[in-house]
Motif scaffolding. Structure first.
Motif, PDB file in Angstrom:
ATOM      1  N   GLY A 237       5.761  -2.755  -2.691  1.00 35.82           N
ATOM      2  CA  GLY A 237       6.773  -3.674  -2.196  1.00 35.82           C
ATOM      3  C   GLY A 237       7.347  -3.249  -0.856  1.00 35.82           C
ATOM      4  O   GLY A 237       7.100  -2.141  -0.363  1.00 35.82           O
ATOM      5  N   LEU A 238       8.134  -4.141  -0.249  1.00 37.57           N
ATOM      6  CA  LEU A 238       8.666  -3.905   1.088  1.00 37.57           C
ATOM      7  C   LEU A 238       9.523  -2.635   1.137  1.00 37.57           C
ATOM      8  O   LEU A 238       9.460  -1.872   2.109  1.00 37.57           O
ATOM      9  CB  LEU A 238       9.496  -5.118   1.544  1.00 37.57           C
ATOM     10  CG  LEU A 238       9.995  -5.092   2.984  1.00 37.57           C
ATOM     11  CD1 LEU A 238       8.834  -5.158   3.957  1.00 37.57           C
ATOM     12  CD2 LEU A 238      10.968  -6.246   3.237  1.00 37.57           C
ATOM     13  N   ASP A 239      10.313  -2.392   0.122  1.00 35.29           N
ATOM     14  CA  ASP A 239      11.197  -1.230   0.130  1.00 35.29           C
ATOM     15  C   ASP A 239      10.493   0.058  -0.282  1.00 35.29           C
ATOM     16  O   ASP A 239      11.041   1.152  -0.083  1.00 35.29           O
ATOM     17  CB  ASP A 239      12.380  -1.468  -0.813  1.00 35.29           C
ATOM     18  CG  ASP A 239      13.264  -2.622  -0.354  1.00 35.29           C
ATOM     19  OD1 ASP A 239      13.334  -2.842   0.871  1.00 35.29           O
ATOM     20  OD2 ASP A 239      13.857  -3.301  -1.212  1.00 35.29           O
ATOM     21  N   GLY A 240       9.277  -0.059  -0.818  1.00 36.50           N
ATOM     22  CA  GLY A 240       8.591   1.117  -1.333  1.00 36.50           C
ATOM     23  C   GLY A 240       7.596   1.739  -0.377  1.00 36.50           C
ATOM     24  O   GLY A 240       7.193   2.893  -0.569  1.00 36.50           O
ATOM     25  N   ILE A 241       7.177   1.006   0.656  1.00 35.59           N
ATOM     26  CA  ILE A 241       6.208   1.594   1.589  1.00 35.59           C
ATOM     27  C   ILE A 241       6.890   2.613   2.483  1.00 35.59           C
ATOM     28  O   ILE A 241       8.119   2.604   2.647  1.00 35.59           O
ATOM     29  CB  ILE A 241       5.513   0.509   2.439  1.00 35.59           C
ATOM     30  CG1 ILE A 241       6.526  -0.250   3.284  1.00 35.59           C
ATOM     31  CG2 ILE A 241       4.705  -0.422   1.572  1.00 35.59           C
ATOM     32  CD1 ILE A 241       5.885  -1.202   4.287  1.00 35.59           C
ATOM     33  N   GLN A 242       6.093   3.511   3.069  1.00 34.92           N
ATOM     34  CA  GLN A 242       6.618   4.645   3.835  1.00 34.92           C
ATOM     35  C   GLN A 242       6.471   4.374   5.327  1.00 34.92           C
ATOM     36  O   GLN A 242       5.370   4.365   5.876  1.00 34.92           O
ATOM     37  CB  GLN A 242       5.870   5.919   3.452  1.00 34.92           C
ATOM     38  CG  GLN A 242       6.001   6.282   1.991  1.00 34.92           C
ATOM     39  CD  GLN A 242       4.982   7.315   1.554  1.00 34.92           C
ATOM     40  OE1 GLN A 242       4.109   7.713   2.324  1.00 34.92           O
ATOM     41  NE2 GLN A 242       5.085   7.743   0.301  1.00 34.92           N
ATOM     42  N   ILE A 243       7.582   4.128   5.998  1.00 30.73           N
ATOM     43  CA  ILE A 243       7.626   3.985   7.445  1.00 30.73           C
ATOM     44  C   ILE A 243       9.077   4.173   7.865  1.00 30.73           C
ATOM     45  O   ILE A 243       9.971   3.503   7.353  1.00 30.73           O
ATOM     46  CB  ILE A 243       7.084   2.613   7.919  1.00 30.73           C
ATOM     47  CG1 ILE A 243       7.258   2.433   9.430  1.00 30.73           C
ATOM     48  CG2 ILE A 243       7.722   1.465   7.164  1.00 30.73           C
ATOM     49  CD1 ILE A 243       6.307   3.223  10.256  1.00 30.73           C
ATOM     50  N   GLY A 244       9.354   5.130   8.731  1.00 35.51           N
ATOM     51  CA  GLY A 244      10.735   5.382   9.114  1.00 35.51           C
ATOM     52  C   GLY A 244      10.881   6.681   9.872  1.00 35.51           C
ATOM     53  O   GLY A 244       9.886   7.302  10.276  1.00 35.51           O
ATOM     54  N   HIS A 245      12.103   7.115  10.059  1.00 29.51           N
ATOM     55  CA  HIS A 245      12.376   8.285  10.892  1.00 29.51           C
ATOM     56  C   HIS A 245      12.305   9.596  10.122  1.00 29.51           C
ATOM     57  O   HIS A 245      12.337  10.676  10.733  1.00 29.51           O
ATOM     58  CB  HIS A 245      13.756   8.136  11.531  1.00 29.51           C
ATOM     59  CG  HIS A 245      13.855   6.959  12.454  1.00 29.51           C
ATOM     60  ND1 HIS A 245      13.256   6.934  13.689  1.00 29.51           N
ATOM     61  CD2 HIS A 245      14.461   5.739  12.297  1.00 29.51           C
ATOM     62  CE1 HIS A 245      13.495   5.775  14.280  1.00 29.51           C
ATOM     63  NE2 HIS A 245      14.217   5.028  13.459  1.00 29.51           N
ATOM     64  N   SER A 247      10.312  11.956   6.967  1.00 28.03           N
ATOM     65  CA  SER A 247       9.042  12.098   6.265  1.00 28.03           C
ATOM     66  C   SER A 247       9.274  12.043   4.744  1.00 28.03           C
ATOM     67  O   SER A 247      10.289  12.573   4.267  1.00 28.03           O
ATOM     68  CB  SER A 247       8.390  13.436   6.638  1.00 28.03           C
ATOM     69  OG  SER A 247       7.091  13.529   6.127  1.00 28.03           O
ATOM     70  N   PRO A 248       8.360  11.380   3.979  1.00 29.67           N
ATOM     71  CA  PRO A 248       7.172  10.688   4.454  1.00 29.67           C
ATOM     72  C   PRO A 248       7.513   9.343   5.086  1.00 29.67           C
ATOM     73  O   PRO A 248       8.426   8.654   4.639  1.00 29.67           O
ATOM     74  CB  PRO A 248       6.355  10.500   3.171  1.00 29.67           C
ATOM     75  CG  PRO A 248       7.383  10.426   2.095  1.00 29.67           C
ATOM     76  CD  PRO A 248       8.492  11.346   2.500  1.00 29.67           C
ATOM     77  N   GLY A 249       6.806   9.000   6.126  1.00 27.23           N
ATOM     78  CA  GLY A 249       7.026   7.767   6.860  1.00 27.23           C
ATOM     79  C   GLY A 249       7.106   7.991   8.354  1.00 27.23           C
ATOM     80  O   GLY A 249       6.718   7.131   9.151  1.00 27.23           O
ATOM     81  N   ARG A 250       7.593   9.174   8.745  1.00 21.92           N
ATOM     82  CA  ARG A 250       7.723   9.476  10.166  1.00 21.92           C
ATOM     83  C   ARG A 250       6.359   9.507  10.869  1.00 21.92           C
ATOM     84  O   ARG A 250       6.217   9.080  12.011  1.00 21.92           O
ATOM     85  CB  ARG A 250       8.442  10.806  10.354  1.00 21.92           C
ATOM     86  CG  ARG A 250       8.630  11.215  11.803  1.00 21.92           C
ATOM     87  CD  ARG A 250       9.315  12.575  11.904  1.00 21.92           C
ATOM     88  NE  ARG A 250       9.432  12.980  13.299  1.00 21.92           N
ATOM     89  CZ  ARG A 250      10.423  12.618  14.103  1.00 21.92           C
ATOM     90  NH1 ARG A 250      11.379  11.843  13.636  1.00 21.92           N
ATOM     91  NH2 ARG A 250      10.462  13.040  15.353  1.00 21.92           N
ATOM     92  N   GLU A 251       5.340  10.030  10.160  1.00 20.91           N
ATOM     93  CA  GLU A 251       4.014  10.136  10.753  1.00 20.91           C
ATOM     94  C   GLU A 251       3.434   8.768  11.112  1.00 20.91           C
ATOM     95  O   GLU A 251       2.730   8.613  12.123  1.00 20.91           O
ATOM     96  CB  GLU A 251       3.066  10.893   9.825  1.00 20.91           C
ATOM     97  CG  GLU A 251       3.070  10.417   8.377  1.00 20.91           C
ATOM     98  CD  GLU A 251       4.088  11.129   7.501  1.00 20.91           C
ATOM     99  OE1 GLU A 251       5.304  10.945   7.755  1.00 20.91           O
ATOM    100  OE2 GLU A 251       3.681  11.854   6.571  1.00 20.91           O
ATOM    101  N   TYR A 252       3.750   7.758  10.292  1.00 19.83           N
ATOM    102  CA  TYR A 252       3.269   6.411  10.577  1.00 19.83           C
ATOM    103  C   TYR A 252       4.049   5.788  11.747  1.00 19.83           C
ATOM    104  O   TYR A 252       3.487   5.032  12.549  1.00 19.83           O
ATOM    105  CB  TYR A 252       3.379   5.532   9.334  1.00 19.83           C
ATOM    106  CG  TYR A 252       2.509   6.031   8.205  1.00 19.83           C
ATOM    107  CD1 TYR A 252       1.132   5.797   8.209  1.00 19.83           C
ATOM    108  CD2 TYR A 252       3.053   6.771   7.150  1.00 19.83           C
ATOM    109  CE1 TYR A 252       0.325   6.276   7.188  1.00 19.83           C
ATOM    110  CE2 TYR A 252       2.249   7.254   6.132  1.00 19.83           C
ATOM    111  CZ  TYR A 252       0.885   7.005   6.149  1.00 19.83           C
ATOM    112  OH  TYR A 252       0.075   7.487   5.137  1.00 19.83           O
TER     113      TYR A 252
END
Length: 572
Positions: A237-245, A247-252
């Motif tokens: 879902g939208l709130d569950g994917i990893q993207i942001g400032h 980690s995890p998510g910063r790398e993307y």
């Protein structure tokens, strides 16, 4: 060494392994048992030994389907080679010469000599400002001096049409001075660099070659799940994917920053994803941390079909060749399928760790260019507007309604200084609507612009969706009694909008006004320009002769009848 093993060489195997592979490639070229799509003639002129570097270049170039024929000047003979007009360098006449020297003394004179004696491109290096371990707690004066020299080189030559700068200082800093420089190699073989750095330098040299020859890829096609973001949108879902400032998510997010940088330099972006379209569009339009939005993509193909099939759809939508595309997917099975089904597409081998995605894309060098034009900087917006045009066309009942509603304004003008880079770029990158497929460098076009026997026409197009930029070019040679159309081309995105007829009409009217009797033209077939095989026939030119190389045409100006351009407004 078998071909599959050869393709997997990365350069960290050591020079002896690379040397064997380079010799095998050279022998295959001599025996004509290997076929490569592209070929380049290059030269190395240096103050140090460049044979190992040339081996790395030979191998990595071959992995990119590029055969390089190399002239390597004798050790330390750079002054003699450049200053003597009769030297072997000028006799071999390479397309690109790499001048790799260790100090700046006399550089300007060497550059001037090359520009006088050669018509090729010269690549010069900056100098590594590597500090020694300080003996005092004072600034390193030697490093400060080198930095000033580098700044002067960049200021003097960065915009020169026939000189490129290989920023060796930046490359050494990227690798780290202790990793890049090798006192042992310098002592044993008169090579200042480590084997690992030679591998990196070779890849940078290949970027200069592909950029100069117009071989840079145009379009980056991206998977979504675990590529643009972490996780699976359909499950997390939208709130569950990893993207942001964080980690995890910063790398993307860092990966998207690199992609956005490419977009701002004119690389076309597209999505090829096995997913539900609504889910992907929700991420693109609503996720607060996404840097890449729907507006950045020229094509978004999201379904459950095979990705090679979707890649062909994307190529058709954008109207570019598969060999202009680069594909990134985190899934090794998808990458293997793409390589097997569409080998023309450059499929990057991605690391398992997403924190290395950005570095991998940067070091691939697929999109390196020798310069950037205004059209490059605006290309993302241009293709976003093209998506709107395509959607609008589907809503129109007829082609006539579509063309009439576009409110097109075309401008045809003699090329000025600011048009020269774009004109050269068009000759190097336009394939489908290109009557002769002759490739010219910026210096070639600049010379034509200074020659009274040549006319250079550039064509720009605007419509209600935006500015398409400079999309057409004609190079015309003025001969004794007639004009000869050497080059006539259009960007594929404006095909079929009458702009080609407007350019033909302008050339004919100018030639008639100048008192000339006829215009000659030709069609030279290539692997990609069959689209315009009958263009001159349709433009009322008379066919004179046809052979395996070309079809030649002529138009008597007294018989020319211009076409009605009812969908175009002619601007200044």
């Amino acid at each position: 060494m078998d071909w599959e093993s050869f393709k997997k060489l990365k350069g960290d195997e050591g020079w002896l392994v690379i040397r064997r592979a380079a010799k095998a490639i050279q022998e295959a070229l001599r025996q004509k048992t290997a076929a490569f799509v592209h070929k380049a003639d290059i030269a190395f002129i240096s103050s140090y030994t460049t044979d190992p570097l040339a081996d790395y270049v030979q191998v990595f170039a071959a992995q990119s389907d590029l055969a390089v024929n190399q002239y390597i000047a004798p050790y330390g003979q750079f002054n003699q080679e450049l200053l003597n007009p009769q030297s072997e360098l000028y006799r071999t006449s390479p397309q690109i010469t790499f001048l790799l020297i260790e100090n700046e003394s006399g550089l300007d004179g060497l550059v001037d000599a090359f520009l006088t004696n050669s018509t090729g491109i010269l690549v010069i290096n900056t100098f590594p400002a590597c500090p020694s371990w300080p003996l005092q707690v004072l600034p390193d004066q030697h490093r400060i001096l080198i930095e000033k020299l580098n700044a002067r080189i960049i200021e003097r030559y960065q915009n020169h049409p026939r000189v490129q700068i290989l920023d060796l200082d930046a490359l050494v800093a990227y690798a780290g001075c202790q990793n890049a420089m090798s006192p042992q190699m310098m002592s044993m073989a008169r090579i200042p660099f480590s084997e690992l750095f030679l591998s990196l330098l070779a890849r940078r040299i290949i970027s200069h070659i592909t950029a100069t020859m117009g071989l840079a890829r145009k379009c980056l096609v991206l998977d979504c799940d675990n590529t643009l973001w972490g996780g699976i949108i359909g499950e997390d879902g939208l709130d569950g994917i990893q993207i942001g400032h964080d980690s995890p998510g910063r790398e993307y997010l860092e990966f998207q920053k690199t992609i956005l940088e490419l977009y701002e330099q004119g690389v076309i972006l597209a999505i090829n994803s096995k997913n539900n379209s609504a889910d992907v569009m929700q991420v693109l339009n609503e996720h607060p941390h996404m840097l890449l939005r729907e507006k950045h993509f020229a094509s978004v193909v999201v379904n459950w079909e095979a990705k090679p099939q979707n890649m062909q759809k994307i190529a058709e939508q954008i109207n570019i060749g598969l060999d202009a595309m680069v594909f990134i997917d985190d899934n090794p099975a998808e990458r293997q399928m793409m390589r097997q089904s569409l080998p023309q597409v450059e499929t990057l081998e991605m690391p398992v760790d997403p924190s290395l995605f950005a570095r991998t894309l940067r070091e691939a060098g697929c999109f390196a260019r020798a310069y950037l034009t205004e059209e490059d900087k605006n290309r993302g917006q241009i293709y976003a507007a093209q998506r709107q045009r395509d959607q609008f066309e589907q809503s129109c009942a007829t082609l006539e309604d579509f063309l009439k509603s576009l409110e097109m304004v075309v401008s045809i003008r003699p090329a000025c200084k600011d048009d020269i880079k774009r004109a050269a770029q068009l000759t190097q990158r336009t394939n489908q609507f290109n009557l002769t497929t002759r490739r010219y460098t910026e210096s070639d076009i600049a010379a034509m612009a200074q020659n009274p026997n040549w006319r250079i026409y550039v064509l720009s197009l605007k419509d209600k969706f935006g500015d398409n930029g400079t999309v057409g070019l004609a190079l015309v040679e003025i001969q004794l009694k007639q004009w000869r159309v050497d080059t006539f081309l259009m960007s594929c995105r404006v095909i079929g909008r009458q702009v080609e007829d407007a350019l033909v009409d302008r050339i004919c009217r100018d030639a008639a006004k100048a008192g000339y009797v006829s215009i000659s033209a030709e069609y030279i077939p290539s692997a990609k320009n069959n689209l315009v095989a009958d263009f001159w026939d349709k433009s009322s030119f008379r066919k004179l002769a046809t052979d395996k190389n070309a079809t030649r045409y002529e138009l008597l100006l007294k018989k020319y009848k211009p076409k009605t351009l009812k969908y175009l407004n002619l601007g200044e």
